[in-house]
Design a protein around this motif. Structure first.
Motif, mmCIF file in Angstrom:
data_model
loop_
_atom_site.group_PDB
_atom_site.id
_atom_site.type_symbol
_atom_site.label_atom_id
_atom_site.label_comp_id
_atom_site.label_asym_id
_atom_site.label_seq_id
_atom_site.Cartn_x
_atom_site.Cartn_y
_atom_site.Cartn_z
ATOM 1 N N ALA A 220 -14.945 2.307 -10.251
ATOM 2 C CA ALA A 220 -14.083 1.371 -9.917
ATOM 3 C C ALA A 220 -13.472 1.126 -10.506
ATOM 4 N N ALA A 221 -13.297 0.995 -11.272
ATOM 5 C CA ALA A 221 -12.829 0.516 -12.779
ATOM 6 C C ALA A 221 -11.446 1.184 -12.977
ATOM 7 N N ARG A 222 -12.276 2.778 -13.021
ATOM 8 C CA ARG A 222 -11.267 3.782 -13.697
ATOM 9 C C ARG A 222 -10.613 4.514 -11.658
ATOM 10 N N CYS A 223 -10.764 3.850 -11.348
ATOM 11 C CA CYS A 223 -9.890 4.565 -9.610
ATOM 12 C C CYS A 223 -8.349 3.307 -8.750
ATOM 13 N N MET A 224 -8.166 3.997 -9.075
ATOM 14 C CA MET A 224 -6.525 3.838 -8.040
ATOM 15 C C MET A 224 -7.153 4.138 -6.338
ATOM 16 N N ALA A 225 -6.028 3.155 -5.987
ATOM 17 C CA ALA A 225 -6.636 3.149 -4.183
ATOM 18 C C ALA A 225 -5.312 2.844 -3.572
ATOM 19 N N PHE A 226 -5.342 3.525 -2.068
ATOM 20 C CA PHE A 226 -3.563 2.881 -1.344
ATOM 21 C C PHE A 226 -3.983 3.077 -0.262
ATOM 22 N N GLY A 227 -3.027 1.991 0.655
ATOM 23 C CA GLY A 227 -3.698 1.642 2.226
ATOM 24 C C GLY A 227 -2.944 1.080 3.019
ATOM 25 N N ASP A 228 -2.823 1.084 4.288
ATOM 26 C CA ASP A 228 -1.456 0.699 4.878
ATOM 27 C C ASP A 228 -2.218 -0.308 5.902
ATOM 28 N N TYR A 229 -3.533 -0.397 6.335
ATOM 29 C CA TYR A 229 -4.179 -0.807 8.088
ATOM 30 C C TYR A 229 -5.105 -1.478 7.716
ATOM 31 N N LEU A 230 -5.670 -2.119 8.462
ATOM 32 C CA LEU A 230 -6.885 -3.341 8.420
ATOM 33 C C LEU A 230 -8.080 -2.250 7.884
ATOM 34 N N ASN A 231 -8.019 -1.411 8.270
ATOM 35 C CA ASN A 231 -9.471 -0.044 8.189
ATOM 36 C C ASN A 231 -9.570 0.445 7.006
ATOM 37 N N ASP A 232 -8.101 0.030 6.035
ATOM 38 C CA ASP A 232 -8.450 -0.263 4.480
ATOM 39 C C ASP A 232 -8.906 -1.151 4.028
ATOM 40 N N ILE A 233 -9.169 -2.165 4.155
ATOM 41 C CA ILE A 233 -9.105 -3.446 3.707
ATOM 42 C C ILE A 233 -10.219 -3.409 2.306
ATOM 43 N N GLU A 234 -11.798 -2.544 3.393
ATOM 44 C CA GLU A 234 -12.924 -2.547 2.370
ATOM 45 C C GLU A 234 -12.819 -0.482 1.178
ATOM 46 N N LEU A 235 -11.814 -0.248 1.563
ATOM 47 C CA LEU A 235 -11.534 0.628 0.836
ATOM 48 C C LEU A 235 -10.145 0.202 -0.505
ATOM 49 N N LEU A 236 -9.618 -0.486 -0.453
ATOM 50 C CA LEU A 236 -8.947 -1.277 -1.595
ATOM 51 C C LEU A 236 -9.853 -2.070 -2.352
ATOM 52 N N GLN A 237 -10.301 -2.926 -1.726
ATOM 53 C CA GLN A 237 -11.695 -3.993 -2.372
ATOM 54 C C GLN A 237 -12.891 -3.129 -3.169
ATOM 55 N N ALA A 238 -12.976 -1.522 -3.239
ATOM 56 C CA ALA A 238 -13.428 -1.149 -3.667
ATOM 57 C C ALA A 238 -12.768 -0.607 -5.524
ATOM 58 N N ALA A 239 -11.960 -0.791 -5.135
ATOM 59 C CA ALA A 239 -10.776 0.387 -6.118
ATOM 60 C C ALA A 239 -10.419 -0.938 -7.158
ATOM 61 N N GLY A 240 -10.697 -0.556 -8.247
ATOM 62 C CA GLY A 240 -10.118 -1.124 -9.330
ATOM 63 C C GLY A 240 -8.550 -1.439 -9.598
ATOM 64 N N HIS A 241 -8.069 -0.538 -8.790
ATOM 65 C CA HIS A 241 -6.412 -0.788 -9.255
ATOM 66 C C HIS A 241 -5.822 -0.566 -7.922
ATOM 67 N N PRO A 242 -5.910 -1.469 -6.176
ATOM 68 C CA PRO A 242 -5.790 -1.002 -5.314
ATOM 69 C C PRO A 242 -4.399 -1.735 -4.998
ATOM 70 N N TYR A 243 -3.368 -0.725 -4.260
ATOM 71 C CA TYR A 243 -2.001 -0.974 -3.898
ATOM 72 C C TYR A 243 -2.219 -1.145 -1.837
ATOM 73 N N ALA A 244 -1.436 -1.793 -1.727
ATOM 74 C CA ALA A 244 -1.361 -2.506 0.017
ATOM 75 C C ALA A 244 0.484 -1.361 -0.186
ATOM 76 N N MET A 245 0.540 -0.710 0.842
ATOM 77 C CA MET A 245 2.220 -0.332 1.015
ATOM 78 C C MET A 245 2.985 -1.237 1.255
ATOM 79 N N GLU A 246 4.636 -1.286 1.231
ATOM 80 C CA GLU A 246 5.510 -2.198 1.746
ATOM 81 C C GLU A 246 5.293 -2.240 3.259
ATOM 82 N N ASN A 247 5.035 -1.251 3.738
ATOM 83 C CA ASN A 247 4.793 -1.259 5.491
ATOM 84 C C ASN A 247 3.673 -1.453 5.691
ATOM 85 N N SER A 248 2.421 -1.954 4.989
ATOM 86 C CA SER A 248 1.540 -2.516 5.750
ATOM 87 C C SER A 248 1.060 -3.631 6.669
#
Length: 268
Positions: free
Chosen positions: A208-236
């Motif tokens: 997971a430390a070598r994984c990037m993840a992108f999301g914008d909504y509440l159903n993306d919380i766990e996705l971003l938590q599972a990635a070493g490099h999480p990014y929330a969109m400006e429009n999140s």
């Protein structure tokens, strides 16, 4: 420059702009990721067959999929997992939905999605998100012919304050996820995009430390938590931005592509 093996991105509000278009630079980016041996994973509340339709020109076979908010996954073109709901839970959710004014259930199966009503607003949204969609007299009859892994409940403008509260009691043993202005998704309690990503990374023997993840909504919380490099969109959603301060840019400005290029030193 980050050392990355996997990049996973939500679609609506994240990779796609508000007109549901891929960034024009995405095909070139996917070519460069392939050249570097970096796997791209499309993660969405959408149906698998629908996500594939968003990736034309041979791109669909070059990515992996976390579909139905993690209830169904595909790797290397093969169905990897289906987390099936119990018939009892499906019947209970459908009953509550039928009693809630303005709400309509779509049963999402491994082979197709099923709905009873086709009011104008639902017609627009359902055909946008489901490539395989069948209208039936009673959605519960689909339990005999398909593996139902998610129930998507539609409300035409205010899911957060209408359908979500009505369905929240099921959260004692199921996953109830607000996944957009019009949608609430219900799955088994262990199902979410993050759990699917962790399973996928384990199966690929990647960290997971070598994984990037992108999301914008509440159903993306766990996705971003599972990635070493999480990014929330400006429009999140504001709650997502509060949890994940690193920005993935704006979805209407090819933010995902721009962020990947910046962090991986890619010039397109």
């Amino acid at each position: 420059m980050l050392d990355i093996d996997v990049i996973v991105s939500d679609f609506d509000g994240t990779l796609l702009d508000d007109r549901k278009r891929l960034p024009e630079q995405f095909p070139a980016l996917l070519d460069e990721l392939d050249r570097r041996g970096i796997r791209f994973v499309a993660a969405s509340g959408r149906q698998y067959y629908n996500i594939r339709e968003q990736l034309p020109d041979g791109m669909a076979d070059r990515v992996d999929y976390i579909a139905e908010n993690g209830a169904l996954t595909v790797r290397n073109g093969e169905l990897f997992s289906v987390d099936e709901l119990s018939p009892e839970d499906v019947r209970a959710v459908v009953e509550v939905t039928r009693r809630t004014p303005g709400c309509y259930p779509i049963l999402c199966g491994a082979q197709c999605a099923y709905l009873e009503d086709m009011v104008d607003a639902l017609r627009v949204h359902s055909t946008m998100y489901y490539a395989r969609l069948e209208r039936v007299d009673d959605v519960l009859t689909c339990l005999e012919r398909d593996r139902i892994c998610k129930i998507a409940v539609f409300h035409d403008h205010d899911a957060e304050h209408v359908s979500y509260p009505a369905l929240l009691p099921f959260a004692d043993h199921m996953q109830v996820a607000l996944s957009g202005d019009c949608w609430v998704d219900i799955m088994n309690a262990s199902v979410n995009k993050g759990a699917a990503l962790r399973t996928m990374l384990e199966q690929m023997h990647l960290s997971a430390a070598r994984c990037m993840a992108f999301g914008d909504y509440l159903n993306d919380i766990e996705l971003l938590q599972a990635a070493g490099h999480p990014y929330a969109m400006e429009n999140s959603h504001p709650q997502l931005r509060a949890l994940f301060p690193h920005t993935g840019g704006h979805n209407n400005d090819a933010g995902v592509v721009r962020t990947i290029c910046r962090e991986l030193d890619i010039a397109l």
